[in-house]
Motif scaffolding. Sequence first.
Motif, PDB file in Angstrom:
ATOM      1  N   LYS A  52     -14.896 -13.600   7.289  1.00  0.00           N
ATOM      2  CA  LYS A  52     -13.792 -13.332   6.350  1.00  0.00           C
ATOM      3  C   LYS A  52     -14.282 -13.343   4.901  1.00  0.00           C
ATOM      4  CE  LYS A  52      -9.307 -14.987   4.745  1.00  0.00           C
ATOM      5  NZ  LYS A  52      -9.667 -15.339   3.376  1.00  0.00           N
ATOM      6  N   ASP A  53     -15.050 -14.362   4.535  1.00  0.00           N
ATOM      7  CA  ASP A  53     -15.460 -14.513   3.137  1.00  0.00           C
ATOM      8  C   ASP A  53     -16.965 -14.594   2.946  1.00  0.00           C
ATOM      9  OD1 ASP A  53     -12.803 -14.664   1.990  1.00  0.00           O
ATOM     10  OD2 ASP A  53     -12.628 -16.611   2.974  1.00  0.00           O
ATOM     11  N   HIS A  54     -17.726 -14.375   4.008  1.00  0.00           N
ATOM     12  CA  HIS A  54     -19.171 -14.577   3.923  1.00  0.00           C
ATOM     13  C   HIS A  54     -19.933 -13.452   4.601  1.00  0.00           C
ATOM     14  CE1 HIS A  54     -18.589 -18.711   2.450  1.00  0.00           C
ATOM     15  NE2 HIS A  54     -17.583 -18.746   3.299  1.00  0.00           N
ATOM     16  N   GLN A  55     -21.180 -13.297   4.189  1.00  0.00           N
ATOM     17  CA  GLN A  55     -22.084 -12.352   4.836  1.00  0.00           C
ATOM     18  C   GLN A  55     -22.815 -13.084   5.957  1.00  0.00           C
ATOM     19  OE1 GLN A  55     -22.604  -9.030   4.264  1.00  0.00           O
ATOM     20  NE2 GLN A  55     -24.002  -9.050   6.008  1.00  0.00           N
ATOM     21  N   VAL A  56     -22.806 -12.510   7.148  1.00  0.00           N
ATOM     22  CA  VAL A  56     -23.472 -13.128   8.295  1.00  0.00           C
ATOM     23  C   VAL A  56     -24.562 -12.198   8.797  1.00  0.00           C
ATOM     24  CG1 VAL A  56     -23.194 -14.104  10.594  1.00  0.00           C
ATOM     25  CG2 VAL A  56     -21.331 -14.313   8.935  1.00  0.00           C
ATOM     26  N   ASN A  57     -25.774 -12.710   8.840  1.00  0.00           N
ATOM     27  CA  ASN A  57     -26.910 -11.932   9.348  1.00  0.00           C
ATOM     28  C   ASN A  57     -27.564 -12.650  10.524  1.00  0.00           C
ATOM     29  OD1 ASN A  57     -27.048 -11.223   6.084  1.00  0.00           O
ATOM     30  ND2 ASN A  57     -27.449  -9.490   7.423  1.00  0.00           N
ATOM     31  N   LYS A  58     -28.322 -11.888  11.288  1.00  0.00           N
ATOM     32  CA  LYS A  58     -29.029 -12.474  12.423  1.00  0.00           C
ATOM     33  C   LYS A  58     -30.139 -13.392  11.924  1.00  0.00           C
ATOM     34  CE  LYS A  58     -31.369 -11.279  16.738  1.00  0.00           C
ATOM     35  NZ  LYS A  58     -32.441 -12.275  16.555  1.00  0.00           N
ATOM     36  N   GLY A  59     -30.277 -14.533  12.592  1.00  0.00           N
ATOM     37  CA  GLY A  59     -31.339 -15.458  12.243  1.00  0.00           C
ATOM     38  C   GLY A  59     -32.605 -15.181  13.041  1.00  0.00           C
ATOM     39  N   SER A  84     -29.346 -19.435  14.747  1.00  0.00           N
ATOM     40  CA  SER A  84     -28.431 -18.423  15.278  1.00  0.00           C
ATOM     41  C   SER A  84     -28.121 -17.359  14.240  1.00  0.00           C
ATOM     42  CB  SER A  84     -27.125 -19.093  15.739  1.00  0.00           C
ATOM     43  OG  SER A  84     -27.361 -20.130  16.666  1.00  0.00           O
ATOM     44  N   PHE A  85     -27.763 -17.815  13.029  1.00  0.00           N
ATOM     45  CA  PHE A  85     -27.333 -16.877  11.993  1.00  0.00           C
ATOM     46  C   PHE A  85     -27.757 -17.371  10.611  1.00  0.00           C
ATOM     47  CE2 PHE A  85     -24.209 -16.741  15.445  1.00  0.00           C
ATOM     48  CZ  PHE A  85     -24.294 -15.407  15.800  1.00  0.00           C
ATOM     49  N   LEU A  86     -27.881 -16.409   9.705  1.00  0.00           N
ATOM     50  CA  LEU A  86     -28.147 -16.715   8.308  1.00  0.00           C
ATOM     51  C   LEU A  86     -26.899 -16.310   7.524  1.00  0.00           C
ATOM     52  CD1 LEU A  86     -30.534 -17.864   6.694  1.00  0.00           C
ATOM     53  CD2 LEU A  86     -31.185 -15.516   6.143  1.00  0.00           C
ATOM     54  N   VAL A  87     -26.280 -17.262   6.845  1.00  0.00           N
ATOM     55  CA  VAL A  87     -25.026 -17.027   6.141  1.00  0.00           C
ATOM     56  C   VAL A  87     -25.292 -16.891   4.640  1.00  0.00           C
ATOM     57  CG1 VAL A  87     -22.748 -17.984   5.590  1.00  0.00           C
ATOM     58  CG2 VAL A  87     -23.694 -18.249   7.902  1.00  0.00           C
ATOM     59  N   ASP A  88     -24.739 -15.833   4.065  1.00  0.00           N
ATOM     60  CA  ASP A  88     -24.876 -15.564   2.625  1.00  0.00           C
ATOM     61  C   ASP A  88     -26.338 -15.516   2.174  1.00  0.00           C
ATOM     62  OD1 ASP A  88     -22.140 -15.427   2.408  1.00  0.00           O
ATOM     63  OD2 ASP A  88     -21.905 -17.525   1.844  1.00  0.00           O
ATOM     64  N   GLY A  89     -27.202 -15.113   3.083  1.00  0.00           N
ATOM     65  CA  GLY A  89     -28.597 -14.876   2.730  1.00  0.00           C
ATOM     66  C   GLY A  89     -29.503 -16.080   2.723  1.00  0.00           C
ATOM     67  N   ASP A  90     -28.931 -17.294   2.627  1.00  0.00           N
ATOM     68  CA  ASP A  90     -29.825 -18.451   2.496  1.00  0.00           C
ATOM     69  C   ASP A  90     -29.341 -19.714   3.212  1.00  0.00           C
ATOM     70  OD1 ASP A  90     -27.683 -19.053   0.912  1.00  0.00           O
ATOM     71  OD2 ASP A  90     -28.815 -19.357  -0.936  1.00  0.00           O
ATOM     72  N   LEU A  91     -28.272 -19.628   4.018  1.00  0.00           N
ATOM     73  CA  LEU A  91     -27.779 -20.802   4.742  1.00  0.00           C
ATOM     74  C   LEU A  91     -28.016 -20.619   6.239  1.00  0.00           C
ATOM     75  CD1 LEU A  91     -24.329 -21.420   2.976  1.00  0.00           C
ATOM     76  CD2 LEU A  91     -26.464 -22.673   2.618  1.00  0.00           C
ATOM     77  N   PRO A  92     -29.066 -21.243   6.788  1.00  0.00           N
ATOM     78  CA  PRO A  92     -29.339 -21.105   8.220  1.00  0.00           C
ATOM     79  C   PRO A  92     -28.407 -21.980   9.065  1.00  0.00           C
ATOM     80  CG  PRO A  92     -31.030 -22.457   7.189  1.00  0.00           C
ATOM     81  CD  PRO A  92     -30.114 -22.039   6.098  1.00  0.00           C
ATOM     82  N   PHE A  93     -27.802 -21.377  10.084  1.00  0.00           N
ATOM     83  CA  PHE A  93     -26.904 -22.092  10.996  1.00  0.00           C
ATOM     84  C   PHE A  93     -27.390 -21.928  12.432  1.00  0.00           C
ATOM     85  CE2 PHE A  93     -23.909 -22.164   7.529  1.00  0.00           C
ATOM     86  CZ  PHE A  93     -23.035 -23.226   7.812  1.00  0.00           C
ATOM     87  N   LYS A  94     -27.224 -22.988  13.206  1.00  0.00           N
ATOM     88  CA  LYS A  94     -27.480 -22.908  14.639  1.00  0.00           C
ATOM     89  C   LYS A  94     -26.230 -23.385  15.363  1.00  0.00           C
ATOM     90  CE  LYS A  94     -30.784 -24.097  18.278  1.00  0.00           C
ATOM     91  NZ  LYS A  94     -31.023 -22.670  18.622  1.00  0.00           N
TER      92      LYS A  94
END
Length: 392
Positions: free
Chosen positions: A332-339, A344-354
């Motif tokens: 909704k408010d963020h960019q989500v890219n493949k990690g 799992s994912f990279l949020v807003d270019g610099d926040l790694p999430f698993k």
Amino acid sequence: MEAFYRTHAYLVEHTNAPVRRDLMDEIDWNDRLIGIKGTRGVGKTTFLLQYAKEKFGNDRSCLFINMNNFYFSGHGIVEFAYEFQRRGGRVLLIDQVFKFPNWSKELRMCYDRFPNLKIVFTGSSVMRLKEENLELHDIVKSYNLRGFSFREYLNLHTGMKFHAYTLDEIRRNHEQIAKGILSKVHPQEYFADYLHHGFYPFFLEKRNFSENLLKTMNMMVEVDILLIKQIELKYLSKIKKLLYLLAVDGPKAPNVSQLAGDIETSRATVMNYIKYLADARLINMVYPIGEEFPKKPAKIMMHNPNLMYSIYPVKVEEQDVLETFFVNNLWKDHQVNKGDKYISFLVDGDLPFKVCTDNVRVKNNPDITYAAHRTDIGHDNVIPLWLLGFLY
């Protein structure tokens, strides 16, 4: 005109929105031309009627009309708007505006000719209000109405009034926020049901949810894609088959050549169809950092978990469901890219999430934020996955 007033009065009187959507307060209602887009089934019609009920009551200066009405087969929006404002009308609510030919040109004419008239209209998520309708790009204010968040679903079932949090607030204060929520309700008791059937408001109706959702999905393809994108009916079966194959394959990079062979079309056409399915909010395309359409996505996911359970329930993997929930909320408010292979994912270019199925299996890396399922209260960089359902 009186027939439209009677229909409006009946609809407003019988409108009972169980959850007041936050978008009601986010819209600047002073704007003269407002477009509300959203996935079919998320409650755009109810939203318009709730606005009319909340702001105008029985005041005839506000009128709701639906472009499905056969009256508009022989009459234009400008003609109708002229008569409405002549009778003292100030706010015209137009549902399913795309059903009317040349609707954008007519809205522009209304905007120019009737400076005292405000128009609020709903449209499909497939529509590109500013990019594809140049006559509106400098005058329309566009908003998106999403399906229920887990927070809204929880409020509905518990009678609570939990408010939304930003991602930054959740990352910094998730323990305190979770403890406050858990002092009133136990979110995990509702989370599985939300994943299965909580995104679309029609779970409130006394009908089979999966059948209703399948019907809605077919309408998304038949109307939102074919009608708006002006695709010939003979290609309908190919698009439906493509959606099914993508759902069955699960979240992964599509084999475009294989898909092209399966639905007997070209690779370029497959990519266009994939884009249309994403615009209709049936799928999400996840790309590596720095890449975007028309390149092939690194992963194709269903737009939300409810779709997974309806289109192919025999092959629903828990990890896939949790990751789909994560992406749908963050998008909704963020960019989500493949990690990479560790995240799992990279949020807003610099926040790694698993995204993890539970807290126990987390091998903690302090540079990664873990979204853990079956976790009531997190700690440090481990956040309960359900809490990300409070982002809107």
